[in-house]
Design an enzyme around this catalytic site. Sequence first.
Site, mmCIF file in Angstrom:
data_model
loop_
_atom_site.group_PDB
_atom_site.id
_atom_site.type_symbol
_atom_site.label_atom_id
_atom_site.label_comp_id
_atom_site.label_asym_id
_atom_site.label_seq_id
_atom_site.Cartn_x
_atom_site.Cartn_y
_atom_site.Cartn_z
ATOM 1 N N ARG A 6 -4.171 52.780 -2.694
ATOM 2 C CA ARG A 6 -3.160 53.486 -3.484
ATOM 3 C C ARG A 6 -1.943 53.842 -2.619
ATOM 4 O O ARG A 6 -0.797 53.678 -3.022
ATOM 5 C CB ARG A 6 -3.798 54.761 -4.052
ATOM 6 C CG ARG A 6 -2.926 55.527 -5.017
ATOM 7 C CD ARG A 6 -3.632 56.779 -5.528
ATOM 8 N NE ARG A 6 -4.877 56.520 -6.229
ATOM 9 C CZ ARG A 6 -4.975 56.060 -7.468
ATOM 10 N NH1 ARG A 6 -3.895 55.798 -8.165
ATOM 11 N NH2 ARG A 6 -6.145 55.852 -8.028
ATOM 12 N N MET B 277 1.442 54.969 -15.618
ATOM 13 C CA MET B 277 0.038 55.331 -15.779
ATOM 14 C C MET B 277 -0.770 55.086 -14.505
ATOM 15 O O MET B 277 -1.860 54.532 -14.538
ATOM 16 C CB MET B 277 -0.560 54.569 -16.983
ATOM 17 C CG MET B 277 0.189 54.794 -18.276
ATOM 18 S SD MET B 277 0.486 56.541 -18.664
ATOM 19 C CE MET B 277 -0.934 56.875 -19.675
ATOM 20 N N ILE C 196 -2.048 57.190 -10.924
ATOM 21 C CA ILE C 196 -2.074 58.453 -10.190
ATOM 22 C C ILE C 196 -1.366 58.217 -8.859
ATOM 23 O O ILE C 196 -1.583 57.201 -8.194
ATOM 24 C CB ILE C 196 -3.530 58.926 -9.990
ATOM 25 C CG1 ILE C 196 -4.096 59.330 -11.350
ATOM 26 C CG2 ILE C 196 -3.595 60.086 -8.993
ATOM 27 C CD1 ILE C 196 -5.552 59.695 -11.349
ATOM 28 N N ASN D 152 7.925 64.290 -14.465
ATOM 29 C CA ASN D 152 7.054 63.494 -15.334
ATOM 30 C C ASN D 152 7.124 64.033 -16.751
ATOM 31 O O ASN D 152 7.337 65.226 -16.957
ATOM 32 C CB ASN D 152 5.600 63.610 -14.826
ATOM 33 C CG ASN D 152 4.622 62.832 -15.690
ATOM 34 O OD1 ASN D 152 4.876 61.677 -16.035
ATOM 35 N ND2 ASN D 152 3.509 63.437 -16.050
ATOM 36 N N HIS E 243 4.801 64.357 -20.189
ATOM 37 C CA HIS E 243 3.405 64.270 -20.622
ATOM 38 C C HIS E 243 3.319 64.633 -22.105
ATOM 39 O O HIS E 243 3.944 65.613 -22.540
ATOM 40 C CB HIS E 243 2.541 65.223 -19.783
ATOM 41 C CG HIS E 243 1.089 65.112 -20.112
ATOM 42 N ND1 HIS E 243 0.315 64.039 -19.691
ATOM 43 C CD2 HIS E 243 0.269 65.901 -20.855
ATOM 44 C CE1 HIS E 243 -0.912 64.191 -20.141
ATOM 45 N NE2 HIS E 243 -0.967 65.301 -20.856
ATOM 46 N N ASP F 240 -1.035 66.047 -13.832
ATOM 47 C CA ASP F 240 -0.517 66.735 -15.020
ATOM 48 C C ASP F 240 -0.432 68.262 -14.825
ATOM 49 O O ASP F 240 -0.738 69.051 -15.730
ATOM 50 C CB ASP F 240 -1.347 66.386 -16.275
ATOM 51 C CG ASP F 240 -1.265 64.903 -16.599
ATOM 52 O OD1 ASP F 240 -0.238 64.285 -16.281
ATOM 53 O OD2 ASP F 240 -2.234 64.361 -17.164
ATOM 54 N N GLU G 225 9.897 63.915 -27.164
ATOM 55 C CA GLU G 225 9.947 63.465 -25.758
ATOM 56 C C GLU G 225 11.335 62.920 -25.444
ATOM 57 O O GLU G 225 11.911 63.198 -24.391
ATOM 58 C CB GLU G 225 8.895 62.378 -25.500
ATOM 59 C CG GLU G 225 7.464 62.865 -25.590
ATOM 60 C CD GLU G 225 6.447 61.803 -25.189
ATOM 61 O OE1 GLU G 225 6.723 61.005 -24.280
ATOM 62 O OE2 GLU G 225 5.362 61.763 -25.794
HETATM 63 C C1 GAR Z 1 4.694 58.730 -23.518
HETATM 64 O O1 GAR Z 1 4.134 59.342 -24.643
HETATM 65 C C2 GAR Z 1 4.482 59.591 -22.291
HETATM 66 O O2 GAR Z 1 4.574 60.954 -22.566
HETATM 67 C C3 GAR Z 1 3.093 59.205 -21.879
HETATM 68 O O3 GAR Z 1 3.035 57.825 -22.066
HETATM 69 C C4 GAR Z 1 3.913 57.462 -23.139
HETATM 70 C C5 GAR Z 1 4.826 56.372 -22.638
HETATM 71 O O4 GAR Z 1 5.620 55.907 -23.691
HETATM 72 N N1 GAR Z 1 2.823 59.564 -20.531
HETATM 73 C C6 GAR Z 1 1.621 59.939 -20.112
HETATM 74 O O5 GAR Z 1 0.641 59.980 -20.812
HETATM 75 C C7 GAR Z 1 1.568 60.307 -18.633
HETATM 76 N N2 GAR Z 1 0.400 61.067 -18.356
HETATM 77 P P1 GAR Z 1 6.943 55.082 -23.369
HETATM 78 O O6 GAR Z 1 6.505 53.955 -22.429
HETATM 79 O O7 GAR Z 1 7.365 54.563 -24.703
HETATM 80 O O8 GAR Z 1 7.911 56.018 -22.744
#
Ligand code: GAR
Length: 203
Positions: A67, A92, A94, A109, A111, A147, A176
Site C-alpha cells: 500500500r 475506494m 484506504i 474526503n 463520505h 472515515d 454531495e
Molecule cells: C460518492 O457517493 C462518495 O461519497 C462515495 O463514493 C461515491 C462516489 O461517487 N465515497 C465513499 O464511499 C468513500 N468512503 P462518484 O464517483 O460519482 O463521485
Amino acid sequence: MNKTKIAVLISGRGSNLKALIEACAQPDFPAEIALVISNKKDAGGLKYAEEAGITYKFIDHKAFPKREAFDMAIHEEVIVSGAQLICLAGFMRIISAEFITLWKNKIINIHPSLLPAFKGVDTHKRALEEGCKYHGCTVHFVVPDVDSGPIIAQSVVEVRDDDTEETLAARVLEKEHEIYPRSLRLVVENKYLVKGHRVETWG
Ligand code: GAR
C-alpha cells in the site's frame, strides 16, 4: 485570480469530480484541478477530466507490492503536478498513515453519510435498515482512522417511507455535489470551522 492547485483521486463514476470541475471552471472559484488520478483504468470519471482538458493518470494499485509504495507513487505525481491539496472523490482505497502524515490537513474526503454514523460502505442500505429519519453526507479532513477526522461540512436529507437504497443515494448525491465544492472553497480560503473554531492549518 491566483488559484490553488488541487489533485483529485477517484476510483469510479466521478460525479463528485464533475462537480469539482464545474466549480473550478468558475472564474471566482479559488482552486483549479491540476491532476486527476484513478486507481481503476476504466473509471468513468476519467472522461470528465479528459473533456475538461485536465491531466489525468491511471495508477494501478495492484502493480505495487505494498500500500505504501502505491501511495508514494501518488505522492510523487501530486508533487509534480504542483497541487497543494488532495480531494478524495469516491477513491475506494484506504490510504496509509505515512501518506496522510505527509499531507497532514491537506487531504479532504467526501463520505455518503452523516459521520460519525455509518463509516465504511453500504451507507444508504444501513441507514434504511436502522430506520433513520435523516441521512446525508459529510466532507472531512482525512486522518489515519478511516472515515474520521475534522468535519468541514455536512448536508442532511430526510428519509422517506418509500425510499429505496437507490432513491436515497440519489438525493444524498445531489447534496454531495453541493457541499464538496463549498467545502473546498472553505478550505482553500482557510474559512472552515472545526468544532466552532477557526484552525490555522492551511495557507
Ligand atoms: C460518492 O457517493 C462518495 O461519497 C462515495 O463514493 C461515491 C462516489 O461517487 N465515497 C465513499 O464511499 C468513500 N468512503 P462518484 O464517483 O460519482 O463521485
